[in-house]
Design a protein around this motif. Structure first.
Motif, PDB file in Angstrom:
ATOM      1  N   ASP A  90       0.922  -1.194   0.103  1.00  0.00           N
ATOM      2  CA  ASP A  90      -0.034   0.176  -0.172  1.00  0.00           C
ATOM      3  C   ASP A  90       0.823   1.415  -0.128  1.00  0.00           C
ATOM      4  N   LEU A  91       2.212   1.062   0.530  1.00  0.00           N
ATOM      5  CA  LEU A  91       2.661   2.486   0.736  1.00  0.00           C
ATOM      6  C   LEU A  91       4.069   2.484   0.184  1.00  0.00           C
ATOM      7  N   THR A  92       4.771   1.344  -0.106  1.00  0.00           N
ATOM      8  CA  THR A  92       6.334   1.504  -0.640  1.00  0.00           C
ATOM      9  C   THR A  92       5.974   1.766  -2.299  1.00  0.00           C
ATOM     10  N   ASN A  93       6.754   2.648  -2.841  1.00  0.00           N
ATOM     11  CA  ASN A  93       6.517   3.176  -4.310  1.00  0.00           C
ATOM     12  C   ASN A  93       5.317   3.546  -4.465  1.00  0.00           C
ATOM     13  N   LYS A  94       4.575   4.296  -3.523  1.00  0.00           N
ATOM     14  CA  LYS A  94       3.251   4.809  -3.703  1.00  0.00           C
ATOM     15  C   LYS A  94       3.308   6.103  -3.728  1.00  0.00           C
ATOM     16  N   ALA A  95       2.445   6.926  -4.360  1.00  0.00           N
ATOM     17  CA  ALA A  95       2.386   8.299  -4.445  1.00  0.00           C
ATOM     18  C   ALA A  95       0.961   8.849  -4.459  1.00  0.00           C
ATOM     19  N   PHE A  96       0.639  10.093  -4.093  1.00  0.00           N
ATOM     20  CA  PHE A  96      -0.453  10.951  -4.400  1.00  0.00           C
ATOM     21  C   PHE A  96      -0.090  12.331  -4.514  1.00  0.00           C
ATOM     22  N   LYS A  97      -0.926  12.989  -5.319  1.00  0.00           N
ATOM     23  CA  LYS A  97      -0.751  14.380  -5.546  1.00  0.00           C
ATOM     24  C   LYS A  97      -2.129  15.187  -5.270  1.00  0.00           C
ATOM     25  N   ASP A  98      -1.762  16.338  -4.702  1.00  0.00           N
ATOM     26  CA  ASP A  98      -2.930  17.066  -4.065  1.00  0.00           C
ATOM     27  C   ASP A  98      -2.429  18.664  -4.237  1.00  0.00           C
ATOM     28  N   HIS A  99      -3.257  19.702  -3.657  1.00  0.00           N
ATOM     29  CA  HIS A  99      -2.932  20.900  -3.544  1.00  0.00           C
ATOM     30  C   HIS A  99      -1.695  21.310  -2.878  1.00  0.00           C
ATOM     31  N   ILE A 100      -1.405  20.439  -2.245  1.00  0.00           N
ATOM     32  CA  ILE A 100       0.216  20.764  -1.358  1.00  0.00           C
ATOM     33  C   ILE A 100       1.293  20.230  -2.405  1.00  0.00           C
ATOM     34  N   GLY A 101       1.102  19.176  -3.062  1.00  0.00           N
ATOM     35  CA  GLY A 101       2.027  18.740  -3.851  1.00  0.00           C
ATOM     36  C   GLY A 101       2.156  17.313  -3.922  1.00  0.00           C
ATOM     37  N   GLU A 102       3.405  16.489  -4.728  1.00  0.00           N
ATOM     38  CA  GLU A 102       3.315  15.017  -4.726  1.00  0.00           C
ATOM     39  C   GLU A 102       3.949  14.463  -3.734  1.00  0.00           C
ATOM     40  N   PHE A 103       3.345  13.426  -3.022  1.00  0.00           N
ATOM     41  CA  PHE A 103       3.931  12.869  -1.828  1.00  0.00           C
ATOM     42  C   PHE A 103       4.397  11.411  -2.317  1.00  0.00           C
ATOM     43  N   ILE A 104       5.609  11.217  -2.310  1.00  0.00           N
ATOM     44  CA  ILE A 104       6.133   9.699  -2.544  1.00  0.00           C
ATOM     45  C   ILE A 104       6.567   8.990  -1.360  1.00  0.00           C
ATOM     46  N   PHE A 105       5.988   7.884  -1.356  1.00  0.00           N
ATOM     47  CA  PHE A 105       6.022   7.118  -0.001  1.00  0.00           C
ATOM     48  C   PHE A 105       7.243   5.753  -0.260  1.00  0.00           C
ATOM     49  N   ASP A 106       7.866   5.528   0.835  1.00  0.00           N
ATOM     50  CA  ASP A 106       8.846   4.607   0.932  1.00  0.00           C
ATOM     51  C   ASP A 106       8.938   3.982   2.241  1.00  0.00           C
ATOM     52  N   ALA A 107       8.970   2.703   2.463  1.00  0.00           N
ATOM     53  CA  ALA A 107       9.008   2.075   3.764  1.00  0.00           C
ATOM     54  C   ALA A 107      10.247   1.138   4.107  1.00  0.00           C
ATOM     55  N   TYR A 108      10.934   1.268   5.071  1.00  0.00           N
ATOM     56  CA  TYR A 108      12.312   0.598   5.242  1.00  0.00           C
ATOM     57  C   TYR A 108      12.086  -0.236   6.391  1.00  0.00           C
ATOM     58  N   THR A 109      12.393  -1.384   6.415  1.00  0.00           N
ATOM     59  CA  THR A 109      12.405  -2.265   7.660  1.00  0.00           C
ATOM     60  C   THR A 109      13.642  -2.252   8.253  1.00  0.00           C
TER      61      THR A 109
END
Length: 204
Positions: A90-109
């Protein structure tokens, strides 16, 4: 959230998160506010929370690239009190874009046989602050652990780069350092759909 095709590079804005810690704090808030407000509290909206942290960290609406780096222990595959929640799918290498900017997610164990979760978080922070391209950093450590918080302060104390704007989030004001501070609870309450006027009405 959508798949991100971003290349592996550092962006100007980075949010570094102890994911196990914020999941625990979200659970505590859910339990306490369900009791106080007398209604169910939904899981925290991850996108809404990231927006609030970015705004608290000084980012203003626009075309801002924001990296969100989630650090978690290897025995946790998901966050129990956030949505979306699964680190790998759901999160690693996922992104969303809105009025603030583009948020790019990565999770590290954390490979706990090699390094403790706290030290891994500090190593990640030291790497991030050393990047020339990173100008704004929002840090959410386990500030309830004095050892970790002091390591964060020590890392940022020796940062010799006036171009970087750093904000550290905690549940209460902490001993200061070479950074701004914000209260973590405000962004989490917003992500949980808890409004101040609702609390004020209950306390009258």
């Amino acid at each position: 959230m959508n798949n991100s095709n971003q290349k592996a590079e550092w962006h100007a804005n980075v949010i570094l998160v102890d994911a196990d810690y914020i999941d625990k704090v979200a659970f505590d808030l859910i339990v306490n506010f369900e009791r106080m407000l007398g209604r169910p509290i939904n899981k925290a909206d991850m996108a809404r929370w990231a927006d609030c942290v970015a705004l608290d960290g000084g980012i203003r609406p626009g075309e801002n690239p924001v990296q969100v780096i989630l650090i978690h222990t290897n025995n946790k595959q998901q966050m129990d009190n956030f949505e979306p929640s699964r680190f790998a799918t759901d999160l690693t290498n996922k992104a969303f874009k809105d009025h603030i900017g583009e948020f790019i997610f990565d999770a590290y164990t954390t490979e706990e046989e090699l390094v403790s979760p706290g030290d891994f978080f500090i190593d990640a922070l030291q790497l991030i602050v050393s990047q020339k391209d990173v100008k704004r950093i929002m840090v959410i450590p386990n500030a309830e652990d004095d050892h970790i918080y002091n390591k964060v302060r020590e890392t940022l104390k020796h940062l010799d780069d006036d171009s970087k704007h750093i904000t550290v989030f905690a549940m209460q004001p902490m001993p200061g350092g070479n950074f701004r501070q914000e209260i973590l609870g405000y962004s989490l309450m917003a992500a949980l759909g808890i409004k101040s006027d609702e609390i004020n009405n209950k306390m009258k």
